[in-house]
Design a protein around this motif. Sequence first.
Motif, PDB file in Angstrom:
ATOM      1  N   LEU A 205     116.691 -11.123  42.159  1.00 24.53           N
ATOM      2  CA  LEU A 205     117.382  -9.938  42.643  1.00 24.53           C
ATOM      3  C   LEU A 205     118.759 -10.252  43.219  1.00 24.53           C
ATOM      4  CD1 LEU A 205     114.358  -8.217  44.421  1.00 24.53           C
ATOM      5  CD2 LEU A 205     115.171  -7.891  42.079  1.00 24.53           C
TER       6      LEU A 205
ATOM      7  N   ASN B  87     113.799   2.595  44.711  1.00 22.45           N
ATOM      8  CA  ASN B  87     113.118   2.010  43.562  1.00 22.45           C
ATOM      9  C   ASN B  87     113.264   0.491  43.525  1.00 22.45           C
ATOM     10  OD1 ASN B  87     111.557   2.147  41.200  1.00 22.45           O
ATOM     11  ND2 ASN B  87     113.368   2.271  39.886  1.00 22.45           N
ATOM     12  N   ASP B  88     113.044  -0.137  44.694  1.00 21.62           N
ATOM     13  CA  ASP B  88     113.072  -1.591  44.853  1.00 21.62           C
ATOM     14  C   ASP B  88     114.438  -2.208  44.565  1.00 21.62           C
ATOM     15  OD1 ASP B  88     110.419  -1.457  45.538  1.00 21.62           O
ATOM     16  OD2 ASP B  88     109.684  -1.983  43.541  1.00 21.62           O
ATOM     17  N   ASN B  89     115.486  -1.416  44.648  1.00 22.21           N
ATOM     18  CA  ASN B  89     116.837  -1.941  44.479  1.00 22.21           C
ATOM     19  C   ASN B  89     117.276  -2.534  45.822  1.00 22.21           C
ATOM     20  OD1 ASN B  89     119.725  -2.197  44.358  1.00 22.21           O
ATOM     21  ND2 ASN B  89     119.734  -0.812  42.597  1.00 22.21           N
TER      22      ASN B  89
ATOM     23  N   GLU C 142     119.909  -4.309  46.746  1.00 18.73           N
ATOM     24  CA  GLU C 142     121.304  -4.145  47.158  1.00 18.73           C
ATOM     25  C   GLU C 142     121.537  -2.756  47.746  1.00 18.73           C
ATOM     26  OE1 GLU C 142     122.719  -5.137  43.356  1.00 18.73           O
ATOM     27  OE2 GLU C 142     123.350  -7.170  43.913  1.00 18.73           O
TER      28      GLU C 142
ATOM     29  N   THR D 268     118.368   5.854  40.705  1.00 14.17           N
ATOM     30  CA  THR D 268     118.133   4.687  41.554  1.00 14.17           C
ATOM     31  C   THR D 268     118.264   3.367  40.792  1.00 14.17           C
ATOM     32  OG1 THR D 268     115.751   4.931  41.176  1.00 14.17           O
ATOM     33  CG2 THR D 268     116.669   5.924  43.181  1.00 14.17           C
ATOM     34  N   THR D 269     118.541   3.434  39.492  1.00 11.61           N
ATOM     35  CA  THR D 269     118.768   2.206  38.722  1.00 11.61           C
ATOM     36  C   THR D 269     120.231   1.792  38.752  1.00 11.61           C
ATOM     37  OG1 THR D 269     119.125   3.422  36.646  1.00 11.61           O
ATOM     38  CG2 THR D 269     116.852   2.770  37.180  1.00 11.61           C
TER      39      THR D 269
ATOM     40  N   SER E 296     123.732   0.271  39.781  1.00 11.19           N
ATOM     41  CA  SER E 296     124.072  -0.951  40.509  1.00 11.19           C
ATOM     42  C   SER E 296     124.917  -0.617  41.729  1.00 11.19           C
ATOM     43  CB  SER E 296     124.854  -1.906  39.596  1.00 11.19           C
ATOM     44  OG  SER E 296     125.424  -2.971  40.350  1.00 11.19           O
TER      45      SER E 296
END
Length: 499
Positions: A161, A278-280, A282, A303-304, A306
């Motif tokens: 990640l 969504n587990d991002n 950053e 939520t995808t 960057s």
Amino acid sequence: MPNRPATRSLRLVLLVAGLTQLAACASGGKAAKLPSASVNALYTQLDQASQGYETALQQTRAGDAQAAQKTLDGALDQLKEASAHCGATPGCDPQRFFSVFDHLLRLKDGSFIGDETPGEGEDKGEATTAVPGPGQAGAAGSLPEAQRAVTLLRGHQLSELIAMNGPVKAALEMWLTQWRGNLMDAYVNYQYLRQEMWPQYQQEGLPEALLFGILAKESGGKVHAVSRSGAAGPLQFMYATGLRFGLSDQDGFDTRFDPGESARANAEYMDEQLKVFNDNLELTLAAYNGGEGRMRRLVGDNTTVSFYDPRIYGQVSQETRDYVPSVLAAAWLFLHPDSYNLRFPKVDGLTSSMTLKRAASISELTVCLGSANDMPDGWFRTLRNLNPRLDPQQEQPIGSQLQVPKMLKQVYAARCTDGPWPILASDLHNAVVPVLPDPPPAVAAADPVVRYTVRRGDTLASIVRKHGGCSGENEVARLNNLKFNHVKVGQVLRLPSCR
């Protein structure tokens, strides 16, 4: 699990490989659009070295340490040869060498190699993975050590990640140069706070390296840190956010300054926001720094996206743009110090409760302990961190219980219960500083002029006489730039004051 000496040997070889590749990066030139045959040959050697390392890992996991060492030695020879020739070969791209270096570090995170705590050697032995239970907080041996580098973050290795992009590389350089002292201080401070903070993170399934990265960037491990915006504690909670996660005033003590409670609240916050984004990781860190409400509005349903997407990166503050890669870079260095020519100090972070045999404040204890156990900066910060509810200047009575590094208990008994040092410390602490009375309030200086509005029938001579004759007509004329001593009705004149 392979034998530890073989594992240690593999790790040292990896360090040499990493340093060799970094040296190649510094000496390379620009990449050619069409690599020559000689450049392609160097790239082939890099690929073979990387594949050799993967093979060595498989052999290590299978328990064949001898074969793994032989395979890794061959891969290392290829890597050294390619690195040595890259700088002298036109068109060779040093970025390819850095990519291999980065790839090997990520392989390392997924292997059984390099699983010790930074700064610890083989003599620590195997460690249990159990989280300390109630009443076990002081048992450092119960803290998990093995494989913390591969702790998963929602099913992903942490290293997966952390994108090794421009901002993170720039932050790595800052931590290794201008911020290096801050990084070392944060590491030392964290080691004494670890047994209170790390179990809170582990209970939420979060990597320890992430906790260290946030701590290093937020406060440097200073428990009583307060920002200009009012964020407080080792993990810098704003008051309202702290309340939402159970940090409040308890008998006059703000629990944002409690390291264990602060770590619990931070872990819960990260868990909550990872679900939102969504587990991002950053975006979650950006929300922690810049506010989750703002980040949710910027991200919307995608939520995808960057964090570095211009639609996000360009809309957050410069502080947040710096914060996210700085946290990730500190976490990365926590996992891979040797690979960046960094050596964290060895710290025995085990703490214990100690009973005062003589009344003393934390400040007095700091004086009499001096630089014991090779602590050049003294023990004030550590004692404050471990006893956040105490006023460091307030003398604690005999029988009081303080939390201290366990290794200091013998030093305390030898230096601080009797003899010259506690007497000196008390004398300095109780020194009387003269208190001067408050100065009388300043009297406002009298205005050197008065103002007069000319009325019908006034002349300059009558005005001067009317106001006490403190000056002559010519002086008033010069003060007001009058021509021929002529005044007009409604004109405001400045007259020298008679006071």
